[in-house]
Scaffold this active site. Sequence first.
Site, PDB file in Angstrom:
ATOM      1  CB  SER A 151       4.609  -3.643  -2.077  1.00 15.92           C
ATOM      2  OG  SER A 151       4.656  -2.426  -2.764  1.00 15.92           O
ATOM      3  CB  ALA A 152       4.284  -0.521   1.750  1.00 14.48           C
TER       4      ALA A 152
ATOM      5  N   GLY B  28       0.866  -1.179   0.000  1.00 12.43           N
ATOM      6  CA  GLY B  28       0.000   0.000   0.000  1.00 12.43           C
ATOM      7  C   GLY B  28       0.896   1.219   0.000  1.00 12.43           C
TER       8      GLY B  28
ATOM      9  CG  HIS C 138       5.961  -2.428  -7.112  1.00 11.10           C
ATOM     10  ND1 HIS C 138       5.058  -3.391  -7.508  1.00 11.10           N
ATOM     11  CD2 HIS C 138       5.609  -2.091  -5.848  1.00 11.10           C
ATOM     12  CE1 HIS C 138       4.204  -3.620  -6.516  1.00 11.10           C
ATOM     13  NE2 HIS C 138       4.519  -2.853  -5.498  1.00 11.10           N
TER      14      HIS C 138
END
Lengths: 233, 233
Positions: free
Chosen positions: A122-123, A90, A159
Site C-alpha cells: 500500500s503506502a 498506512g 487498492h
Amino acid sequence: MKNVLLASTSTLHGESYLSYLLPVMKELFAGVTEVIFIPYARPGGISHDAYTEKAAGVFAAAGFTLRGLHTFTQPADAIRNGQAFFTGGGNTFLLVKQLHDLGLMDVLRTEVEKGKPYMGTSAGSNIGGVNMQTTNDMPIVYPPSFQTMGLIPFNLNPHYLDPIPDLPHMGETRETRIREFQVQQDLPVLGLREGSWIRIKDKRITLEGALSARIFEKDKEAYELEVGKEIVL
Amino acid sequence: MKNVLLASTSTLHGESYLSYLLPVMKELFAGVTEVIFIPYARPGGISHDAYTEKAAGVFAAAGFTLRGLHTFTQPADAIRNGQAFFTGGGNTFLLVKQLHDLGLMDVLRTEVEKGKPYMGTSAGSNIGGVNMQTTNDMPIVYPPSFQTMGLIPFNLNPHYLDPIPDLPHMGETRETRIREFQVQQDLPVLGLREGSWIRIKDKRITLEGALSARIFEKDKEAYELEVGKEIVL
C-alpha cells in the site's frame, strides 16, 4: 539489479496480515536474516513500536528477524548497513514526510537499486513509484516533496477500485482522479487491485497475484493487463 | 458579518448541476448582480472557460451574471472589487495551489469576512475550512501550503460517505482517514453528506439540507448532528 515486491494491500478481506504474501516473501527475502521495517505510515495512528510488533510476528513465523527503523539512532546508516527492507502501509503523506525529513528517501533508493530486497504494501508500494501523487490517502501532514523512489518508471494506485455499479454517490471515481492527475503530468498509472502485486527482478517488471491490473496512459483508453505479463510502460 | 454557503456537492445523483441549491443560492446572492466564479479546481481537467460556461448557464437562469476569475488580468483586484463569489468543485490541491500561487487566498478571505456572499461546493467548500487536510482528492499538484480560508473553526470532509456494509475492499474508511488526521492535528472535522450544506450568517453556523452530518472530535466517539442545528465546535 533490483529485487522488489510492491503489493496493493497487506491484508486480504477475511485473511490475516500478510498471509497471502508469505510464499513470495520467502522467495524475495531468501538468504536474508534480518529485515528492516519502515513503520512511518502508521495506519490508524498506531505507534511505531506497536506496528513493528505486529509485522515482526509474521516475519518471525516465516523465519526472518524484523527490526523497526525507528529503533536506530542513525536510520540512514541502518539502511546503508541493512540486508533488506519492508515498508508497511498506512498514510502515504506521513511516510513520505518522514523519509524526506530524515533524508532517507535517496538512501533507501540507492540500497534497493544495488539489489537489496525491498517489499512494500500500500503506502510502502506508493513510494516505489515516480511520485506519491496517485495515492488515495488524506493529506494529514505536509511533506517537503511528493517525490518518491522511482523504482518503476510509472506510478501506482494501490487498492485500485472499479466503479461500484448503482452507487448514487457523486464523489469522483478512481479513474476520474487518475485522469485528473494525467492532465497535470504525462505519467502512466497502474491501478493495482487488492490481491495482486508487482515483482521487479533486475530490469524485468511483472504483474503477479490474483487479479489483472488496470493501466492508464494519458490520452489512451484504460486497459487491463493480465497476471504474469511483463509491464512495459 | 459573514454570509456563506458551503455545500458537500454541486450535483445530486440524477439531478442537474446545482439544481438542489437554487433556492438557497437565490437567498444567499439576493441583491447581487454579478458573481465571480473561481474555476481553478477543474473537475475532470475541464478548461476554465468550459467550467465557467457550465456554471454561468445555471446562474443566468437564476438571474445572476457569472464571470470567471481567470478572465481578469488582475484577479486580486477582481476579488477586491467583486460583489460575491462561487468556487466550484474539482481537485482541491489544484484549487489551493492556484489560489496561493496567485496570492488570492487571503484576499478572498478578507472580502468574505466583510460580508460578501460566498458559495462553495465540494473543493470550494474545503477551502472554507481551517486547512485542506481532510479532502478526499488526489495530490495531483503540490501546493505551497495546505492552509485555506478558515471561515469556520473546523475542517470539512465533503462527500462524506458512511462505510459501505459488506464491501470486501480493504482501503481505509473515511472515518479511519479522519481519525488518522486527528492523530496529527486536534481539529474537529464535519463529515458533510451529499445533499447537505453549511450556512454561515454572521457568527451563526448551521447545518442545512437533506441529511444529518457526522462530527469527529479528537478522542470522542463520532456523533450525528441534525439538520437545522447550530454547529458549535
